[in-house]
Design an enzyme around this catalytic site. Sequence first.
Site, short mmCIF file in Angstrom:
data_model
loop_
_atom_site.label_atom_id
_atom_site.label_comp_id
_atom_site.label_asym_id
_atom_site.label_seq_id
_atom_site.Cartn_x
_atom_site.Cartn_y
_atom_site.Cartn_z
N MET A 1 0.83 -1.21 0.00
CA MET A 1 0.00 0.00 0.00
C MET A 1 0.87 1.26 0.00
SD MET A 1 -3.23 -0.64 -0.16
CE MET A 1 -4.07 0.81 0.48
N SER B 1 -9.47 4.02 0.57
CA SER B 1 -10.12 2.84 0.02
C SER B 1 -9.74 2.61 -1.43
CB SER B 1 -11.64 3.00 0.11
OG SER B 1 -12.25 1.89 -0.52
N LYS C 1 -14.66 5.53 6.84
CA LYS C 1 -14.04 4.41 6.11
C LYS C 1 -14.56 3.07 6.64
CE LYS C 1 -11.45 1.84 3.57
NZ LYS C 1 -10.48 0.98 4.13
N HIS D 1 -17.96 2.54 5.30
CA HIS D 1 -17.78 2.17 3.89
C HIS D 1 -17.55 0.66 3.77
CE1 HIS D 1 -14.99 0.93 0.72
NE2 HIS D 1 -15.58 1.81 -0.06
N ASN D 2 -16.65 0.15 4.58
CA ASN D 2 -16.35 -1.28 4.52
C ASN D 2 -17.56 -2.12 4.93
OD1 ASN D 2 -13.81 -0.24 4.02
ND2 ASN D 2 -12.78 -1.90 5.09
N GLU E 1 -19.83 -2.26 2.11
CA GLU E 1 -19.21 -3.17 1.14
C GLU E 1 -19.57 -4.64 1.47
OE1 GLU E 1 -14.94 -2.31 0.68
OE2 GLU E 1 -14.58 -4.46 0.85
P1 NDP Z 1 1.14 -4.35 6.09
O1 NDP Z 1 -0.12 -4.13 6.80
O2 NDP Z 1 1.49 -5.72 5.67
O3 NDP Z 1 2.34 -3.77 6.96
C1 NDP Z 1 3.67 -3.89 6.57
C2 NDP Z 1 4.38 -2.59 6.75
O4 NDP Z 1 4.29 -2.16 8.12
C3 NDP Z 1 5.87 -2.72 6.44
O5 NDP Z 1 6.28 -1.54 5.82
C4 NDP Z 1 6.47 -2.90 7.83
O6 NDP Z 1 7.82 -2.54 7.89
C5 NDP Z 1 5.63 -1.94 8.60
N1 NDP Z 1 5.67 -2.17 10.04
C6 NDP Z 1 5.03 -3.14 10.74
N2 NDP Z 1 5.30 -3.04 12.05
C7 NDP Z 1 6.12 -1.97 12.20
C8 NDP Z 1 6.74 -1.34 13.31
N3 NDP Z 1 6.55 -1.81 14.54
N4 NDP Z 1 7.51 -0.27 13.08
C9 NDP Z 1 7.69 0.21 11.85
N5 NDP Z 1 7.13 -0.33 10.75
C10 NDP Z 1 6.36 -1.41 10.92
O7 NDP Z 1 1.21 -3.38 4.79
P2 NDP Z 1 0.10 -3.06 3.70
O8 NDP Z 1 0.80 -2.25 2.68
O9 NDP Z 1 -0.61 -4.27 3.28
O10 NDP Z 1 -0.95 -2.16 4.48
C11 NDP Z 1 -0.60 -0.93 5.09
C12 NDP Z 1 -1.83 -0.34 5.75
O11 NDP Z 1 -2.83 -0.13 4.79
C13 NDP Z 1 -2.47 -1.23 6.83
O12 NDP Z 1 -2.97 -0.42 7.85
C14 NDP Z 1 -3.61 -1.90 6.12
O13 NDP Z 1 -4.68 -2.21 6.99
C15 NDP Z 1 -4.01 -0.84 5.15
N6 NDP Z 1 -4.55 -1.45 3.94
C16 NDP Z 1 -5.53 -0.85 3.30
C17 NDP Z 1 -6.05 -1.37 2.16
C18 NDP Z 1 -7.09 -0.63 1.51
O14 NDP Z 1 -7.73 -1.10 0.58
N7 NDP Z 1 -7.32 0.57 1.94
C19 NDP Z 1 -5.62 -2.62 1.57
C20 NDP Z 1 -4.56 -3.17 2.27
C21 NDP Z 1 -4.07 -2.59 3.42
P3 NDP Z 1 8.97 -3.64 7.63
O15 NDP Z 1 9.18 -3.68 6.14
O16 NDP Z 1 10.14 -3.14 8.34
O17 NDP Z 1 8.47 -4.95 8.16
#
Ligand code: NDP
Length: 479
Positions: free
Chosen positions: A13, A128, A182, A185-186, A189
């Site tokens: 994302m 979203s 948001k 919205h979900n 959905e």
């Molecule tokens: P993830 O939810 O899989 O999170 C991974 C990321 O979080 C990596 O960059 C990781 O860093 C970082 N991270 C996790 N823990 C820590 C920490 N303690 N300190 C610093 N960094 C940390 O990534 P996504 O891209 O899938 O999703 C990001 C956000 O977007 C989430 O909140 C998710 O819910 C939301 N989302 C929204 C969607 C939408 O349709 N709107 C779809 C998918 C997700 P590292 O590389 O170092 O591990």
Amino acid sequence: ATANIGVVGLAVMGSNLARNLASREGNTVAVYNRTWARTESLIEEHPEAEFVQAKSVEEFAASLQKPRTAIIMVQAGRGTDAVIDQLTQVFEPGDIIVDGGNALFTDTIRREQAVSAKGLHFVGAGISGGEEGALNGPSIMPGGSPESYETLGPILKSIAAVAEGEPCVTHIGTDGAGHFVKMIHNGIEYADMQLIAEAYDLLRNSAGLTPAEIADVFTEWNRGELESYLIEITAEVLRQVDARTGKPLVDVILDQAGSKGTGVWTVQTALNLGVPVSGIAEAVFARALSSKPAQRAAASELPGPSTPARVEDRDAFVEDVRRALYASKIIAYSQGFDAIAAGADEYGWNIDLGSVAKIWRGGCIIRAVFLNRITDAYTEQPDLVSLVTAPYFTEAVAGEQDSWRRVVAHAATSGIPTPAFSSSLAYYDGLRAKRLPAAVVQGQRDFFGAHTYKRVDAEGTYHTLWSGDRTEIEATDSH
Ligand code: NDP
């Protein structure tokens, strides 16, 4: 400092959002991720974006122009708290921290309080549209202070989806308002997906259409008032043939629906607010029921109807299902907007419901032509108490209701589960009823618990002496 915007968290994302930002005129994007390898590969794969790379949070802060603006896209929950904690240590008063993850709105309220106490702005922004939306244009629902939106608004407008010439972003309200909207919205959905799935089930298992035939029906529906992203992609799913078996893919996908929890949040929140979001709740429960293999196996031989209803005229049935779907959808959205209005009331947000419908027209999963009707309804009547009472929707439901009733009756007599269709109809009939059996419930409550009742013909609160001579007394205080 060269960057006007930064992104923290470069998983799917975050990196897509960073690329989207970098592709817009005037933006220079700083990027930071806890694990350097992720930053490195993003920069290598996308030299065209000219990202400003940061190996530490200090470097990241130094690369941003003031007021610093950073969007966090990390794992919701503890990851988000950890990053906020780091940023607040290196940012200064006036800087803006945006959480673009899927945070629970009450967490956002808490974080906003903590961050603003340090003189910084905190904006919970619902985003979203999944990966594709993040890259090409999502629907964005920012909360936070109006002041922070002055800086943030133009940046978000530059990357948001565009629907009918307008960017799909608006300032929703203060603190947790954006994440609240948001969340709803979900929830909507979930309801919309369940309704479409029930329509499929009826067409497949009662009318005997094949998945490919249903795909054609949905493609046809997508040319009318049901036109939406979800109808469109459902047709694609149903048309897909499994390469391994040659069967329709839908027949080899395990029928146990998963979830990530935002539907549950919506229902929990609505329960607390006392808003009947029965369509959303039934959708959440339907997924839960599907994911109980042991119970389903144990119950799979339970008897169904002895004489299931039959479809006499296929075309007429398909048309009835289409109408039932539209009417149920109106109810699901009406309930969702009620939940937003109730949340706004409870948390003191000034949310323009018509604008919410507007920014959902593009970029997000529930994008649909139909949302224009919702915007119109709230524009014509800003104090509309229920969407279903707006003239356009009242007429639409009136036009569909005979079909709707036939479909729900057909589903019941043929033993096809349609919890969302059925509960939406029950809600509609409940809402329009001149008298509800709630009077009986009040009588029962007064009988066993002296909970008192009000009368239709007099002021005050009353109690019947049920265990005495059954005369009525006026209660002095409410129990
Ligand atoms: P993830 O939810 O899989 O999170 C991974 C990321 O979080 C990596 O960059 C990781 O860093 C970082 N991270 C996790 N823990 C820590 C920490 N303690 N300190 C610093 N960094 C940390 O990534 P996504 O891209 O899938 O999703 C990001 C956000 O977007 C989430 O909140 C998710 O819910 C939301 N989302 C929204 C969607 C939408 O349709 N709107 C779809 C998918 C997700 P590292 O590389 O170092 O591990």
